[in-house]
Design a protein around this motif. Sequence first.
Motif, PDB file in Angstrom:
ATOM      1  N   ILE A  23      -9.306  -1.189   6.175  1.00 25.72           N
ATOM      2  CA  ILE A  23      -9.930   0.096   6.514  1.00 25.72           C
ATOM      3  C   ILE A  23      -9.097   0.827   7.564  1.00 25.72           C
ATOM      4  O   ILE A  23      -8.874   2.040   7.462  1.00 25.72           O
ATOM      5  CB  ILE A  23     -11.390  -0.127   6.995  1.00 25.72           C
ATOM      6  CG1 ILE A  23     -12.272  -0.535   5.815  1.00 25.72           C
ATOM      7  CG2 ILE A  23     -11.930   1.133   7.672  1.00 25.72           C
ATOM      8  CD1 ILE A  23     -13.664  -0.955   6.208  1.00 25.72           C
ATOM      9  N   ILE A  24      -8.610   0.136   8.553  1.00 27.58           N
ATOM     10  CA  ILE A  24      -7.785   0.765   9.596  1.00 27.58           C
ATOM     11  C   ILE A  24      -6.499   1.310   8.994  1.00 27.58           C
ATOM     12  O   ILE A  24      -6.074   2.426   9.315  1.00 27.58           O
ATOM     13  CB  ILE A  24      -7.493  -0.244  10.730  1.00 27.58           C
ATOM     14  CG1 ILE A  24      -8.775  -0.538  11.514  1.00 27.58           C
ATOM     15  CG2 ILE A  24      -6.406   0.281  11.661  1.00 27.58           C
ATOM     16  CD1 ILE A  24      -8.638  -1.643  12.533  1.00 27.58           C
ATOM     17  N   LEU A  26      -5.991   2.270   5.880  1.00 26.87           N
ATOM     18  CA  LEU A  26      -6.303   3.422   5.037  1.00 26.87           C
ATOM     19  C   LEU A  26      -6.614   4.665   5.863  1.00 26.87           C
ATOM     20  O   LEU A  26      -6.241   5.771   5.488  1.00 26.87           O
ATOM     21  CB  LEU A  26      -7.474   3.099   4.110  1.00 26.87           C
ATOM     22  CG  LEU A  26      -7.182   2.116   2.979  1.00 26.87           C
ATOM     23  CD1 LEU A  26      -8.452   1.829   2.183  1.00 26.87           C
ATOM     24  CD2 LEU A  26      -6.095   2.662   2.066  1.00 26.87           C
ATOM     25  N   LYS A  27      -7.271   4.503   6.996  1.00 30.33           N
ATOM     26  CA  LYS A  27      -7.561   5.641   7.857  1.00 30.33           C
ATOM     27  C   LYS A  27      -6.284   6.217   8.459  1.00 30.33           C
ATOM     28  O   LYS A  27      -6.153   7.425   8.603  1.00 30.33           O
ATOM     29  CB  LYS A  27      -8.526   5.246   8.980  1.00 30.33           C
ATOM     30  CG  LYS A  27      -9.953   5.198   8.546  1.00 30.33           C
ATOM     31  CD  LYS A  27     -10.865   5.008   9.728  1.00 30.33           C
ATOM     32  CE  LYS A  27     -12.308   5.008   9.286  1.00 30.33           C
ATOM     33  NZ  LYS A  27     -13.214   4.890  10.429  1.00 30.33           N
ATOM     34  N   SER A  28      -5.361   5.369   8.816  1.00 31.97           N
ATOM     35  CA  SER A  28      -4.109   5.865   9.406  1.00 31.97           C
ATOM     36  C   SER A  28      -3.269   6.604   8.368  1.00 31.97           C
ATOM     37  O   SER A  28      -2.539   7.522   8.707  1.00 31.97           O
ATOM     38  CB  SER A  28      -3.306   4.722  10.027  1.00 31.97           C
ATOM     39  OG  SER A  28      -2.852   3.845   9.024  1.00 31.97           O
ATOM     40  N   LYS A  29      -3.370   6.243   7.107  1.00 33.25           N
ATOM     41  CA  LYS A  29      -2.619   6.933   6.060  1.00 33.25           C
ATOM     42  C   LYS A  29      -3.253   8.264   5.689  1.00 33.25           C
ATOM     43  O   LYS A  29      -2.583   9.143   5.170  1.00 33.25           O
ATOM     44  CB  LYS A  29      -2.496   6.056   4.815  1.00 33.25           C
ATOM     45  CG  LYS A  29      -1.532   4.916   4.996  1.00 33.25           C
ATOM     46  CD  LYS A  29      -1.337   4.157   3.721  1.00 33.25           C
ATOM     47  CE  LYS A  29      -0.346   3.031   3.923  1.00 33.25           C
ATOM     48  NZ  LYS A  29      -0.113   2.295   2.705  1.00 33.25           N
ATOM     49  N   ARG A  30      -4.520   8.447   5.943  1.00 31.53           N
ATOM     50  CA  ARG A  30      -5.206   9.680   5.585  1.00 31.53           C
ATOM     51  C   ARG A  30      -4.926  10.817   6.552  1.00 31.53           C
ATOM     52  O   ARG A  30      -5.265  11.943   6.279  1.00 31.53           O
ATOM     53  CB  ARG A  30      -6.712   9.451   5.554  1.00 31.53           C
ATOM     54  CG  ARG A  30      -7.179   8.789   4.314  1.00 31.53           C
ATOM     55  CD  ARG A  30      -8.687   8.837   4.256  1.00 31.53           C
ATOM     56  NE  ARG A  30      -9.167   7.564   3.762  1.00 31.53           N
ATOM     57  CZ  ARG A  30     -10.358   7.079   3.984  1.00 31.53           C
ATOM     58  NH1 ARG A  30     -11.205   7.740   4.726  1.00 31.53           N
ATOM     59  NH2 ARG A  30     -10.709   5.926   3.486  1.00 31.53           N
ATOM     60  N   LYS A  31      -4.329  10.548   7.691  1.00 29.86           N
ATOM     61  CA  LYS A  31      -4.120  11.573   8.701  1.00 29.86           C
ATOM     62  C   LYS A  31      -3.235  12.707   8.203  1.00 29.86           C
ATOM     63  O   LYS A  31      -3.454  13.855   8.543  1.00 29.86           O
ATOM     64  CB  LYS A  31      -3.519  10.968   9.972  1.00 29.86           C
ATOM     65  CG  LYS A  31      -4.503  10.144  10.747  1.00 29.86           C
ATOM     66  CD  LYS A  31      -3.898   9.626  12.014  1.00 29.86           C
ATOM     67  CE  LYS A  31      -4.895   8.766  12.760  1.00 29.86           C
ATOM     68  NZ  LYS A  31      -4.332   8.213  13.971  1.00 29.86           N
ATOM     69  N   LYS A  33      -2.695  14.870   5.584  1.00 32.69           N
ATOM     70  CA  LYS A  33      -3.229  15.384   4.327  1.00 32.69           C
ATOM     71  C   LYS A  33      -2.319  16.439   3.727  1.00 32.69           C
ATOM     72  O   LYS A  33      -2.161  16.521   2.533  1.00 32.69           O
ATOM     73  CB  LYS A  33      -4.620  15.967   4.555  1.00 32.69           C
ATOM     74  CG  LYS A  33      -5.655  14.940   4.902  1.00 32.69           C
ATOM     75  CD  LYS A  33      -7.010  15.560   5.099  1.00 32.69           C
ATOM     76  CE  LYS A  33      -8.032  14.500   5.463  1.00 32.69           C
ATOM     77  NZ  LYS A  33      -9.327  15.069   5.743  1.00 32.69           N
TER      78      LYS A  33
END
Length: 148
Positions: A23-24, A26-31, A33
Amino acid sequence: MSLGLYIGLGVGFGGLLIIVIVIILLKSKRKEKNPLISRSKDTIVMINQRILSMNSRIQKFDEEITKLVAVKEEGDISLLDNSISFDDIPHEIETNKTAINGYIADIKNLEDYKKEIEEILLKKDENEWDELESLLSQTKEKMKYRFV
């Protein structure tokens, strides 16, 4: 009974730890956009590489000027690797100085582009994306033809 409990807790906590890590990540990759952000970062890296290559060219020209000045002062043409006549040494020095000044101007120009891109990235305002895209395309065209 206690062995089963230990195995169950170990597998449960291990699985929970793996899920938290995923989860961590995936969140860092979403930054990022907007693809312009990654394109801007790539352009900044290209500008830095181009500046470094220009600095190495300036260093080579500087070494050449130093050799030419030494030959001019010593009066011994055998110090040069090239077959340049003694009368052409001042012309070669001026040519190298002109090339160095041109590279310095190009480096300043690239640093200005880099600063503009970084300023727009720091703002992260939705209205600035069009400006960033036009700046990136201008930088690409300038680097393509001028800074080879």
